[in-house]
Design an enzyme around this catalytic site. Structure first.
Site, mmCIF file in Angstrom:
data_model
loop_
_atom_site.group_PDB
_atom_site.id
_atom_site.type_symbol
_atom_site.label_atom_id
_atom_site.label_comp_id
_atom_site.label_asym_id
_atom_site.label_seq_id
_atom_site.Cartn_x
_atom_site.Cartn_y
_atom_site.Cartn_z
ATOM 1 N N GLU A 138 19.608 47.221 47.568
ATOM 2 C CA GLU A 138 19.113 45.981 46.985
ATOM 3 C C GLU A 138 20.165 44.919 47.217
ATOM 4 O O GLU A 138 21.311 45.248 47.514
ATOM 5 C CB GLU A 138 18.977 46.133 45.463
ATOM 6 C CG GLU A 138 17.933 47.108 45.056
ATOM 7 C CD GLU A 138 17.988 47.389 43.560
ATOM 8 O OE1 GLU A 138 18.822 46.812 42.854
ATOM 9 O OE2 GLU A 138 17.172 48.204 43.124
ATOM 10 N N LYS A 178 22.885 42.336 45.943
ATOM 11 C CA LYS A 178 23.677 42.174 44.734
ATOM 12 C C LYS A 178 23.684 40.680 44.409
ATOM 13 O O LYS A 178 24.289 39.885 45.128
ATOM 14 C CB LYS A 178 25.093 42.694 44.945
ATOM 15 C CG LYS A 178 25.899 42.666 43.677
ATOM 16 C CD LYS A 178 27.190 43.421 43.874
ATOM 17 C CE LYS A 178 28.006 43.490 42.604
ATOM 18 N NZ LYS A 178 28.293 42.214 41.981
ATOM 19 N N TYR A 218 16.617 44.408 37.782
ATOM 20 C CA TYR A 218 16.928 45.495 38.715
ATOM 21 C C TYR A 218 17.035 46.888 38.098
ATOM 22 O O TYR A 218 17.222 47.853 38.809
ATOM 23 C CB TYR A 218 18.197 45.187 39.518
ATOM 24 C CG TYR A 218 19.377 44.739 38.679
ATOM 25 C CD1 TYR A 218 19.978 45.603 37.779
ATOM 26 C CD2 TYR A 218 19.882 43.449 38.790
ATOM 27 C CE1 TYR A 218 21.037 45.189 36.999
ATOM 28 C CE2 TYR A 218 20.943 43.030 38.013
ATOM 29 C CZ TYR A 218 21.505 43.905 37.121
ATOM 30 O OH TYR A 218 22.546 43.497 36.345
ATOM 31 N N LYS A 243 30.355 45.261 49.237
ATOM 32 C CA LYS A 243 30.587 43.824 49.170
ATOM 33 C C LYS A 243 30.613 43.166 50.546
ATOM 34 O O LYS A 243 31.080 43.768 51.517
ATOM 35 C CB LYS A 243 31.921 43.530 48.464
ATOM 36 C CG LYS A 243 31.987 43.982 47.019
ATOM 37 C CD LYS A 243 31.039 43.249 46.149
ATOM 38 C CE LYS A 243 31.547 42.253 45.192
ATOM 39 N NZ LYS A 243 32.656 42.300 44.392
ATOM 40 N N CYS A 267 61.424 22.745 33.712
ATOM 41 C CA CYS A 267 60.037 23.026 33.333
ATOM 42 C C CYS A 267 59.245 21.717 33.339
ATOM 43 O O CYS A 267 59.644 20.748 32.684
ATOM 44 C CB CYS A 267 59.992 23.646 31.939
ATOM 45 S SG CYS A 267 58.324 23.751 31.288
ATOM 46 N N CYS A 310 60.433 29.267 32.473
ATOM 47 C CA CYS A 310 60.922 28.348 31.458
ATOM 48 C C CYS A 310 61.217 29.237 30.258
ATOM 49 O O CYS A 310 60.341 29.966 29.806
ATOM 50 C CB CYS A 310 59.847 27.325 31.109
ATOM 51 S SG CYS A 310 60.174 26.486 29.550
ATOM 52 N N CYS A 327 58.214 25.679 24.131
ATOM 53 C CA CYS A 327 57.529 24.917 25.192
ATOM 54 C C CYS A 327 56.022 24.824 24.913
ATOM 55 O O CYS A 327 55.347 25.844 24.724
ATOM 56 C CB CYS A 327 57.788 25.611 26.531
ATOM 57 S SG CYS A 327 56.814 24.967 27.894
#
Ligand code: IVH
Length: 673
Positions: free
Chosen positions: A108, A110, A223, A311, A405, A423, A428
């Site tokens: 199927e 995805k 599905y 994939k 920083c 930092c 911070c």
């Protein structure tokens, strides 16, 4: 006797199905609108209560979000594979576990959206949940009702009677065109574009106002038939056929295959053809068709062994680095981020990409003004794969990493031990913002609605100086923030309130202690049961917990040494931690106290096909075994996957028996010994 209203409702449902589900409209939009208008008038004239499954009742009032409900059974995720070899390995494993009985696969698409579960009772749509964390989902019934391809009622006149209780699962998504349109609009309104199709679907489905959801053309493909009282189907294809007959929208591109080679061919075809689809797909899903074989293969705690997501490769785009910003993380680590000339990639507009650390910039030699290749795979954040050095004009500027920083101007610290530049100022504000975001995140205290825009304002206006201050926030104050109306403020206060009842390991994780991830937090709570007890523990005691090394122990010990006032403040705010009994992740049949694993100590190393080391550890623990991180004389077995290194050598040296990944999987299959 069916009244005129009933007949009209049935006729409209029929045309809704033809138009939104089957894509085969039989009447014009104008004729459809006329039927709807007529129904609305008849309903108004009748003055009787209108049933919730009437086609006029798609958009109700405000959606009740935030209610988390447990799924009937977990909504699992899918394991991934990325090439023909990995696909073959999946097939080999399936066939090995099924002892070579013939297997039929179904492929199927995805769909890249948001997983949901839909429940129908006596044919009427009564509840819809998001996947959530797989075990608990969020009630989004009102918003799902606005999706025209979600039938509010299942027609009764079907071949197989509609089961009294039916639960189906599927993917809600936004078609590509709409996604682009919404992103353009969002940017025009000064909002960030949705980073990917899933966020877009989730963002649209989780709006507080169902009428806005209704204006987003969300769609669905169902599905999985998860539960259908009184039915017995033997295959996935058969269940799909029935779901279609019940008027549910299933994706038409489903094919069965007799061999894994056919699956590979189908994948290759989709690699080419997927770009023609009007919605985003990030792969194909390969499923064993036969339900009894699915059952035999079973699941791990995270995904079924009978399915895999194959994939598609990441999509690429070329764009220019306009500037490099530096963000400060929750532990003070400075992360460079490339600000890009916005580019569309895999259906989403990408305007920035993390560069991870100073070293990454140096290794890839990324300069401001460079043209770069950007890549994004599925929901993975976009990354810079290479610089097109041949396109350089000479105007590119080498980036100089800041010595102070950028948020609080404290000089940064570099150590030999790590690549991160930090930092070290505990006060911070940038770090505080990140700590709050982490505290509120899904795997920690799960405070919905506390996003970066709100956190920034809360910290900048000094309404929140530490996470405990969240519990003092009131609707009145919150509703003065930008983009925060009274309903959202109320919702946020409610969510914050709800987070007061929290499993101890979630709070421990949420505190953001250096080196304390979810697993470590769970191990510590398993041993000490409460934060109080952990706070009283000596460093040696913490270190003596299996799986906890000296660095973690030191970090935890120091945290409790310095942060007692914060913990007291949380306690005074009414935070109540509880300990959840260790819960096995596996179906009962496979938990054998008296298994091969019980009472033995294992070390897991290297990569095991289709299973993370964390998952492997869980499987061992669920069977009564222990898992430690280093090989010693006390280790009973080393489980060595692909790429095992020094632990393997050590085990050989100490003559400790070694199990390959295949041996391990085999042992997992054995119920008892
Ligand atoms: S089957 C236990 N089929 O992908 C079986 N999932 O990465 C799991 N998805 O959570 C689902 N298209 O939300 C299945 N055709 C399809 C799918 C699909 C998209 C999603 C689903 C799942 C996620 C896993």
């Amino acid at each position: 006797m069916r009244t005129e209203i009933d007949k009209l409702r049935a006729l409209i449902r029929y045309h809704e199905r033809k138009y939104y589900i089957e894509n085969l409209p039989e009447i014009s939009d104008a004729d459809f609108d006329a039927l709807m208008k007529e129904l609305k008038e008849l309903e108004a004239a009748a003055g009787a209560p209108i049933p919730p499954d009437s086609p006029t009742q798609r958009v109700g009032g405000g959606a009740e979000l935030g209610t988390r409900l447990q799924h009937r059974n977990p909504m699992l995720s899918l394991n991934n594979c990325y090439d023909a070899n990995e696909l073959r390995e999946f097939d080999e494993r399936v066939r090995r576990l099924l002892e070579e009985t013939p297997v039929e696969y179904v492929t199927e698409l995805k769909i890249d959206g948001l997983g949901v579960s839909l429940i129908y009772e006596n044919g009427v749509f009564t509840q819809g949940l998001t996947r959530g964390d797989g075990e608990y989902g969020e009630d989004v019934t009102d918003n799902l009702r606005t999706i025209r391809s979600v039938p509010l009622r299942i027609p009764v006149e079907t071949e197989i009677a509609v089961p009294p209780v039916l639960e189906v699962r599927g993917e809600v998504f936004l078609p590509i065109d709409c996604l682009n349109e919404i992103n353009v609009q969002r940017e025009a309104e000064g909002e960030l574009p949705f980073a990917n199709p899933r966020n877009a679907a989730a963002g649209s489905l989780r709006l507080l106002d169902a009428s806005i959801t209704a204006s987003r053309p969300l769609d669905i493909f169902v599905y999985t038939l998860n539960y259908a009282e009184g039915t017995e189907f033997t295959t996935h294809t058969e269940s799909l056929k029935n779901m279609k007959a019940w008027g549910l929208k299933c994706n038409p591109h489903t094919t069965s295959h007799k061999s894994i080679e056919e699956v590979q061919n189908s994948y290759e075809r989709w690699v080419e053809e997927r770009h023609e689809l009007p919605y985003e797909t990030d792969g194909i899903v390969v499923k064993v068709n036969n339900f009894s074989q699915q059952h035999e293969l079973g699941t791990t705690s995270k995904y079924p062994r009978w399915a895999v997501a194959y994939k598609f490769n990441a999509q690429q785009a070329i764009t220019t680095v306009e500037k490099i910003d530096v963000q400060v993380g929750r532990t003070g680590a400075l992360t460079p981020v490339a600000i890009l000339k916005p580019v569309t990639l895999a259906g989403a507009t990408i305007a920035n990409a993390t560069l991870h650390n100073e070293q990454e910039i140096q290794t890839k030699d990324i300069r401001i003004g460079d043209r770069i290749v950007l890549e994004r795979a599925g929901d993975v954040i976009p990354k810079v794969v290479e610089v097109l050095t041949a396109d350089r004009t000479g105007d590119e500027v080498v980036f100089k990493f800041p010595e102070r920083c950028p948020a609080c101007d404290t000089p940064v610290q570099r150590t030999e031990k790590e690549v991160a530049v930090r930092c070290v100022n505990v006060g911070c504000v940038a770090q505080l913002k990140r700590r709050i975001a982490h505290y509120a995140s899904r795997d920690a205290l799960q405070i919905e609605g506390l996003g970066p825009a709100t956190i920034n304002q809360l910290v900048d206006k000094e309404l929140v100086r530490d996470v405990a201050d969240l519990y003092a926030l009131e609707v009145e104050k919150l509703s003065t923030l930008d983009r925060m109306g009274v309903p959202s403020a109320r919702n946020l206060v409610h969510q914050i309130e709800k987070s007061k009842e929290v499993p101890a390991e979630k709070l421990l994780f949420g505190l953001g202690i250096f080196h304390v991830g979810e697993n470590v937090a769970a191990l510590l709570i398993e041993r000490f049961l409460s934060l109080d007890a952990l706070g009283r523990a000596k460093q040696e005691e913490i270190e003596s917990v299996r799986g906890i090394g000296p660095q973690i122990a030191e970090s935890v010990f120091n945290f409790f040494g310095h942060n007692q006032p914060l913990l007291d403040k949380l306690h005074a705010a009414g935070l109540h931690c509880f300990t959840v009994e260790a819960k096995p992740n596996l179906p009962e049949a496979s938990i054998a106290v008296d298994s091969f694993f019980s009472g033995k100590t294992f070390v897991v190393t290297g990569s095991l096909e289709g299973m993370t080391r964390g998952e492997a550890s869980n499987e061992i623990k669920n069977r009564g075994g222990r898992v430690t991180s280093s090989v010693t004389r006390k280790t009973d077995y080393l489980i060595a996957g692909e790429g095992a290194g020094s632990k393997y050598t050590k085990a050989v040296e100490l003559e400790i028996p070694i199990l390959t990944a295949a041996d391990f999987f085999e042992k997992l299959q054995q119920r008892t010994e």
